[in-house]
Design a protein around this motif. Structure first.
Motif, PDB file in Angstrom:
ATOM      1  N   GLU A   1       7.383 -34.301 -30.064  1.00 41.38           N
ATOM      2  CA  GLU A   1       8.800 -33.940 -30.010  1.00 41.38           C
ATOM      3  C   GLU A   1       9.404 -34.380 -28.674  1.00 41.38           C
ATOM      4  OE1 GLU A   1      11.012 -30.049 -31.469  1.00 41.38           O
ATOM      5  OE2 GLU A   1      10.080 -29.640 -29.544  1.00 41.38           O
ATOM      6  N   MET A   2       8.667 -34.167 -27.607  1.00 39.50           N
ATOM      7  CA  MET A   2       9.167 -34.543 -26.280  1.00 39.50           C
ATOM      8  C   MET A   2       9.314 -36.052 -26.173  1.00 39.50           C
ATOM      9  SD  MET A   2       7.523 -33.676 -22.575  1.00 39.50           S
ATOM     10  CE  MET A   2       6.214 -34.851 -22.745  1.00 39.50           C
ATOM     11  N   MET A   3       8.346 -36.782 -26.705  1.00 38.39           N
ATOM     12  CA  MET A   3       8.391 -38.245 -26.633  1.00 38.39           C
ATOM     13  C   MET A   3       9.584 -38.810 -27.405  1.00 38.39           C
ATOM     14  SD  MET A   3       6.128 -39.604 -24.808  1.00 38.39           S
ATOM     15  CE  MET A   3       5.745 -38.417 -23.589  1.00 38.39           C
ATOM     16  N   GLU A   4       9.968 -38.095 -28.463  1.00 37.62           N
ATOM     17  CA  GLU A   4      11.065 -38.593 -29.299  1.00 37.62           C
ATOM     18  C   GLU A   4      12.430 -38.122 -28.799  1.00 37.62           C
ATOM     19  OE1 GLU A   4       9.792 -37.193 -33.125  1.00 37.62           O
ATOM     20  OE2 GLU A   4       8.244 -38.751 -33.296  1.00 37.62           O
ATOM     21  N   ASP A   5      12.439 -37.320 -27.728  1.00 36.42           N
ATOM     22  CA  ASP A   5      13.695 -36.782 -27.198  1.00 36.42           C
ATOM     23  C   ASP A   5      14.279 -37.767 -26.177  1.00 36.42           C
ATOM     24  OD1 ASP A   5      15.693 -35.415 -25.916  1.00 36.42           O
ATOM     25  OD2 ASP A   5      14.494 -33.643 -25.422  1.00 36.42           O
ATOM     26  N   PRO A   6      15.434 -38.378 -26.489  1.00 35.58           N
ATOM     27  CA  PRO A   6      15.972 -39.392 -25.566  1.00 35.58           C
ATOM     28  C   PRO A   6      16.361 -38.820 -24.198  1.00 35.58           C
ATOM     29  CG  PRO A   6      17.484 -38.966 -27.403  1.00 35.58           C
ATOM     30  CD  PRO A   6      16.251 -38.179 -27.676  1.00 35.58           C
ATOM     31  N   SER A   7      16.574 -37.497 -24.125  1.00 39.88           N
ATOM     32  CA  SER A   7      16.977 -36.924 -22.835  1.00 39.88           C
ATOM     33  C   SER A   7      15.769 -36.508 -21.986  1.00 39.88           C
ATOM     34  CB  SER A   7      17.895 -35.717 -23.059  1.00 39.88           C
ATOM     35  OG  SER A   7      17.156 -34.695 -23.674  1.00 39.88           O
ATOM     36  N   GLN A   8      14.568 -36.826 -22.475  1.00 39.38           N
ATOM     37  CA  GLN A   8      13.350 -36.395 -21.768  1.00 39.38           C
ATOM     38  C   GLN A   8      13.252 -37.037 -20.372  1.00 39.38           C
ATOM     39  OE1 GLN A   8      10.168 -38.465 -21.391  1.00 39.38           O
ATOM     40  NE2 GLN A   8       9.423 -36.753 -20.174  1.00 39.38           N
ATOM     41  N   ARG A   9      12.952 -36.222 -19.372  1.00 37.09           N
ATOM     42  CA  ARG A   9      12.773 -36.721 -18.001  1.00 37.09           C
ATOM     43  C   ARG A   9      11.460 -36.163 -17.457  1.00 37.09           C
ATOM     44  NH1 ARG A   9      17.725 -34.730 -14.552  1.00 37.09           N
ATOM     45  NH2 ARG A   9      17.118 -36.422 -13.181  1.00 37.09           N
TER      46      ARG A   9
ATOM     47  N   THR B   1      17.301 -22.314  -8.484  1.00 42.35           N
ATOM     48  CA  THR B   1      17.051 -21.029  -9.142  1.00 42.35           C
ATOM     49  C   THR B   1      15.567 -20.697  -8.912  1.00 42.35           C
ATOM     50  OG1 THR B   1      16.575 -22.156 -11.214  1.00 42.35           O
ATOM     51  CG2 THR B   1      18.816 -21.334 -10.910  1.00 42.35           C
ATOM     52  N   PHE B   2      15.224 -19.426  -8.989  1.00 40.25           N
ATOM     53  CA  PHE B   2      13.848 -18.998  -8.671  1.00 40.25           C
ATOM     54  C   PHE B   2      13.312 -18.181  -9.834  1.00 40.25           C
ATOM     55  CE2 PHE B   2      10.966 -16.030  -6.209  1.00 40.25           C
ATOM     56  CZ  PHE B   2      10.036 -17.004  -5.860  1.00 40.25           C
ATOM     57  N   ASP B   3      12.246 -18.628 -10.468  1.00 40.99           N
ATOM     58  CA  ASP B   3      11.721 -17.923 -11.633  1.00 40.99           C
ATOM     59  C   ASP B   3      10.224 -18.189 -11.802  1.00 40.99           C
ATOM     60  OD1 ASP B   3      11.450 -16.522 -13.984  1.00 40.99           O
ATOM     61  OD2 ASP B   3      12.305 -18.089 -15.253  1.00 40.99           O
ATOM     62  N   PRO B   4       9.412 -17.699 -10.828  1.00 37.15           N
ATOM     63  CA  PRO B   4       7.973 -17.945 -10.963  1.00 37.15           C
ATOM     64  C   PRO B   4       7.452 -17.294 -12.234  1.00 37.15           C
ATOM     65  CG  PRO B   4       8.456 -16.532  -9.060  1.00 37.15           C
ATOM     66  CD  PRO B   4       9.763 -16.870  -9.683  1.00 37.15           C
ATOM     67  N   GLY B   5       6.584 -17.998 -12.941  1.00 35.11           N
ATOM     68  CA  GLY B   5       6.065 -17.469 -14.209  1.00 35.11           C
ATOM     69  C   GLY B   5       7.020 -17.725 -15.365  1.00 35.11           C
ATOM     70  N   PHE B   6       8.174 -18.338 -15.071  1.00 35.67           N
ATOM     71  CA  PHE B   6       9.144 -18.722 -16.113  1.00 35.67           C
ATOM     72  C   PHE B   6       9.524 -17.581 -17.052  1.00 35.67           C
ATOM     73  CE2 PHE B   6       6.645 -22.604 -15.191  1.00 35.67           C
ATOM     74  CZ  PHE B   6       7.656 -23.391 -14.678  1.00 35.67           C
ATOM     75  N   THR B   7       9.691 -16.376 -16.508  1.00 38.22           N
ATOM     76  CA  THR B   7      10.006 -15.262 -17.416  1.00 38.22           C
ATOM     77  C   THR B   7      11.439 -15.338 -17.943  1.00 38.22           C
ATOM     78  OG1 THR B   7      10.449 -13.955 -15.452  1.00 38.22           O
ATOM     79  CG2 THR B   7       8.326 -13.597 -16.523  1.00 38.22           C
ATOM     80  N   SER B   8      12.305 -16.094 -17.246  1.00 37.56           N
ATOM     81  CA  SER B   8      13.697 -16.196 -17.715  1.00 37.56           C
ATOM     82  C   SER B   8      14.107 -17.632 -17.982  1.00 37.56           C
ATOM     83  CB  SER B   8      14.652 -15.647 -16.642  1.00 37.56           C
ATOM     84  OG  SER B   8      14.501 -14.266 -16.517  1.00 37.56           O
ATOM     85  N   THR B   9      13.156 -18.521 -18.012  1.00 37.41           N
ATOM     86  CA  THR B   9      13.529 -19.939 -18.078  1.00 37.41           C
ATOM     87  C   THR B   9      13.067 -20.613 -19.368  1.00 37.41           C
ATOM     88  OG1 THR B   9      13.508 -20.121 -15.677  1.00 37.41           O
ATOM     89  CG2 THR B   9      13.237 -22.166 -16.908  1.00 37.41           C
ATOM     90  N   ALA B  10      14.031 -21.253 -20.054  1.00 34.20           N
ATOM     91  CA  ALA B  10      13.695 -22.105 -21.193  1.00 34.20           C
ATOM     92  C   ALA B  10      13.462 -23.496 -20.617  1.00 34.20           C
ATOM     93  CB  ALA B  10      14.845 -22.121 -22.189  1.00 34.20           C
ATOM     94  N   SER B  11      12.240 -24.020 -20.777  1.00 39.92           N
ATOM     95  CA  SER B  11      11.925 -25.292 -20.121  1.00 39.92           C
ATOM     96  C   SER B  11      12.324 -26.494 -20.951  1.00 39.92           C
ATOM     97  CB  SER B  11      10.424 -25.351 -19.823  1.00 39.92           C
ATOM     98  OG  SER B  11       9.695 -25.296 -21.035  1.00 39.92           O
ATOM     99  N   CYS B  12      12.618 -26.287 -22.235  1.00 37.84           N
ATOM    100  CA  CYS B  12      12.962 -27.433 -23.075  1.00 37.84           C
ATOM    101  C   CYS B  12      13.683 -26.947 -24.325  1.00 37.84           C
ATOM    102  CB  CYS B  12      11.691 -28.182 -23.495  1.00 37.84           C
ATOM    103  SG  CYS B  12      10.611 -27.200 -24.541  1.00 37.84           S
ATOM    104  N   GLU B  13      14.175 -27.904 -25.092  1.00 37.47           N
ATOM    105  CA  GLU B  13      14.749 -27.583 -26.405  1.00 37.47           C
ATOM    106  C   GLU B  13      13.684 -27.934 -27.436  1.00 37.47           C
ATOM    107  OE1 GLU B  13      18.557 -29.571 -26.905  1.00 37.47           O
ATOM    108  OE2 GLU B  13      18.295 -29.437 -29.081  1.00 37.47           O
ATOM    109  N   SER B  14      13.479 -27.099 -28.439  1.00 39.84           N
ATOM    110  CA  SER B  14      12.432 -27.397 -29.423  1.00 39.84           C
ATOM    111  C   SER B  14      12.806 -26.876 -30.804  1.00 39.84           C
ATOM    112  CB  SER B  14      11.107 -26.765 -28.977  1.00 39.84           C
ATOM    113  OG  SER B  14      10.088 -27.083 -29.900  1.00 39.84           O
TER     114      SER B  14
END
Ligand code: CMC
Length: 443
Positions: A413-421, A56-69
C-alpha cells in the motif's frame, strides 16, 4: 515554554492558539481536520513546523496517525477489528489464512478463480533456493529461531535478484508472494535445525497450515498424518495474527520501506521488531512466566509483583495499547483454546490449569479491572501452541509467519501511494548545548 490550546472546532478546520516562547510570539494556527471513513478524525499537523518553528512531541505515537491506510480498522474501546471492512470473528470462523492473505494484499475477497490462482502461486513458491540451506549451518544449534529468521529472511534478497526492483509492480507482486510462500519453509527449517533433525521439503498437496505442521513435525522414518483439528486451529491463529494496523513491527516495515529498501530486507526488519516481549515475543514470554510461577499457589505473589510500581515485572499476555475493553482476537482464541485442549486431552496439563487460574484471578482483581488489562491474543495463542507440542521458542516465529501477510499488504500500500516520502521523525533535543573539545589529558 509555549502553550497550544484548541479554541474552536469548525467543520474541517481546528483553530489552535499556538503560543511558542519564540521571538515571533503568539501565532494562531489553523489546522485542517481530516476525516477517514471510520474512527477519530485527525489533525493535519504537516505545516506546524513551517508556521510555528515547533515540532510536535508524541513518543510512543499515542496520538499520532503515521499514515493513511485502507487495510485494517481497529476500535479499541469497542473491541472491533476489521480487515478491509470484514470483522475478524467472521474471517476466523469462515475463511482460510490464504483467503485472508489475498483479501489483505489485494483489497477484496477473491472470486473462486482469483483464489485458486493465488493459492497456486503461493503453493508453487514455497521451496527455497537450495543454497539457502547452507545458511542454517552457520548458526549455533541453540540459536533462537527468531535470530535465524532475521538472518535468513534478510538473506532472501541475496537470492531473488529478479524481484528486487521496487519500482516494477510485477516484481513487487513476485517478491510479496515469495515471502508469504517461503516463510513457513524457513520457519520449519529453523525448528528442525534446532532439533538436529533433517529439513523437510514442502508438499504441494497440503494447505498452508497443514504444510507448516508437516514441515515441522514429519520425519523421514515414518508417515506423519496432519491432525485436521490442529491444522484448523493453526490456520485460525494465523488469521488472527495476520495484520493489526500500524503496530510496532508494521511501522518498522513501513519505515524501512520508505527509504526504498527491498521487501525482503523490510520484512527482516519487521521480524526483528516483532521479537520484543512487549510485542510478538509476548506469546513466548507467557509460557516462560507460567513456568516461572510454577504452581497456582504462587499466583498471588506474581499478581502482587505485577502491581508493584518498583518491580519491572508485568503479567505477560495481559494489556494492550489499543484494546482497552477486550481483544476480539483473544475472544475467538479463548474458544479455540478450549476446543484444542479437549481434543488433545490436555485439560489436565498443570501449566494450562495454571494459565486458566491466572486468567480468572487477574480478571477479578481491581488493579487489572481499573487499568483495563485483559488477556490479549498472545495469552491464548501461547497456551494453544504449547498444547500442540510446539516449542516455546517457535511461538513468535509462527506469529512472524502470519504477520508477514500484513507487513506485505502495508508495504505494498505504501509503495503504491504517490505521496509516500521517506519517514524521518524529528526529536526534542535535551543534550548538551555547544561546548569546546577538551584534550584527553585535561579532562
Ligand atoms: N501487567 C501489569 N501491569 C500492566 C501490564 C501488565 N501486563 N500492562 C500494563 N500495565 C500497567 C502499567 O504498569 C501502567 O500502569 P500505570 O498507569 O500505573 O503506570 C498501565 O497499566 C498502562 O500501561 P502502559 O505500559 O502505559 O501501556 P502501553 O499501552 O504502553 O503498553 C503493552 C501496552 C501491551 C506493551 C503492555 O500492556 C504490556 O507490557 N503487556 C505485557 C506484554 C504483552 O502481553 N504484550 C502483547 C501485546 S498483544 C500482541 C502484540 O501487539 O504484539
Amino acid at each position: 515554554m509555549g502553550t497550544a490550546e484548541m479554541i474552536e472546532d469548525e467543520q474541517d478546520i481546528a483553530k489552535l492558539d499556538v503560543t511558542p516562547d519564540l521571538p515571533g510570539g503568539s501565532k494562531p494556527l489553523d489546522l485542517p481536520i481530516l476525516q477517514g471513513t471510520m474512527g477519530p478524525s485527525v489533525l493535519d499537523i504537516r505545516k506546524v513546523y513551517a508556521e510555528t518553528d515547533c515540532f510536535t512531541f508524541d513518543p510512543g505515537f499515542t496520538s499520532t496517525a503515521s499514515c493513511e491506510s485502507k487495510i485494517t480498522f481497529i476500535d479499541g474501546d469497542k473491541g472491533v477489528l476489521l480487515h478491509r471492512g470484514y470483522p475478524i470473528e467472521e474471517l476466523a470462523e469462515q475463511s482460510s489464512f490464504l483467503e485472508v492473505a489475498s483479501l489483505l494484499i489485494e483489497g477484496d475477497l477473491p472470486t473462486q478463480s482469483q483464489y485458486d490462482a493465488f493459492v497456486n502461486d503461493i503453493t508453487h513458491h514455497s521451496m527455497l533456493h537450495e543454497q539457502l540451506r547452507g545458511f542454517y549451518d552457520g548458526f549455533r544449534r541453540d540459536a533462537h529461531p527468531m535470530a535465524i529468521m532475521v538472518g535468513v529472511v534478510g538473506a532472501l534478497s541475496a537470492f531473488y535478484h529478479d524481484s528486487l526492483d521496487i519500482s516494477d509492480e510485477k516484481q513487487r507482486i513476485i517478491a510479496s508472494h515469495r515471502l508469504v510462500a517461503k516463510m513457513p519453509t524457513l520457519a520449519a527449517m529453523a525448528y528442525k535445525y534446532s532439533m538436529g533433525q533433517p529439513f523437510v521439503y514442502p508438499r504441494n498437496d497440503l494447505s498452508y497450515s497443514e504444510n507448516l505442521l508437516h514441515m515441522m513435525f514429519s520425519m523421514p522414518t515414518e508417515e506423519y498424518k496432519v491432525d485436521p483439528v490442529l491444522a484448523r486451529a493453526l490456520d485460525k491463529i494465523l488469521i488472527l495474527h495476520a495484520d493489526h494496523e500500524q503496530n510496532a513491527s508494521t511501522s518498522t516495515v513501513r519505515l524501512a520501506g520508505s527509504s526504498g529498501a527491498n521487501p525482503f530486507a523490510c520484512i527482516a526488519a519487521g521480524i526483528a521488531c516483532l521479537w520484543g516481549p512487549a510485542h510478538g515475543g509476548a506469546n513466548e514470554a507467557v509460557l516462560n512466566m507460567l513456568e516461572e510461577i510454577g504452581h497456582k499457589d504462587r499466583i498471588p505473589e506474581f499478581i502482587k509483583r505485577a502491581k508493584d510500581k518498583d518491580d519491572p515485572f508485568r503479567l505477560m499476555g495481559f494489556g494492550h495499547r489499543v484494546y482497552k475493553n477486550y481483544d476480539p482476537r483473544a475472544q475467538v482464541l479463548h474458544n479455540t483454546c478450549k476446543e484444542v485442549l479437549s481434543v488433545l486431552g490436555h485439560q489436565d496439563d498443570p501449566l494450562l490449569e495454571l494459565a486458566q487460574e491466572l486468567e480468572k484471578i487477574a480478571l477479578e482483581d481491581p488493579y487489572f479491572i481499573e487499568k483495563k488489562l485483559y488477556p490479549n491474543v498472545d495469552f491464548y495463542s501461547g497456551i494453544i501452541f504449547k498444547a500442540m507440542g510446539i516449542p516455546t521458542s517457535m511461538f513468535t516465529v509462527l506469529f512472524a509467519v502470519a504477520r508477514t501477510v500484513g507487513w506485505i499488504a502495508q508495504w505494498k500500500e505504501m509503495m503504491e501511494d504517490p505521496s509516500q516520502r521517506i519517514g524521518r521523525p524529528r526529536q526534542l533535543y535535551t543534550g548538551h548545548t555547544p561546548r569546546s573539545f577538551v584534550e584527553r589529558a585535561k579532562r
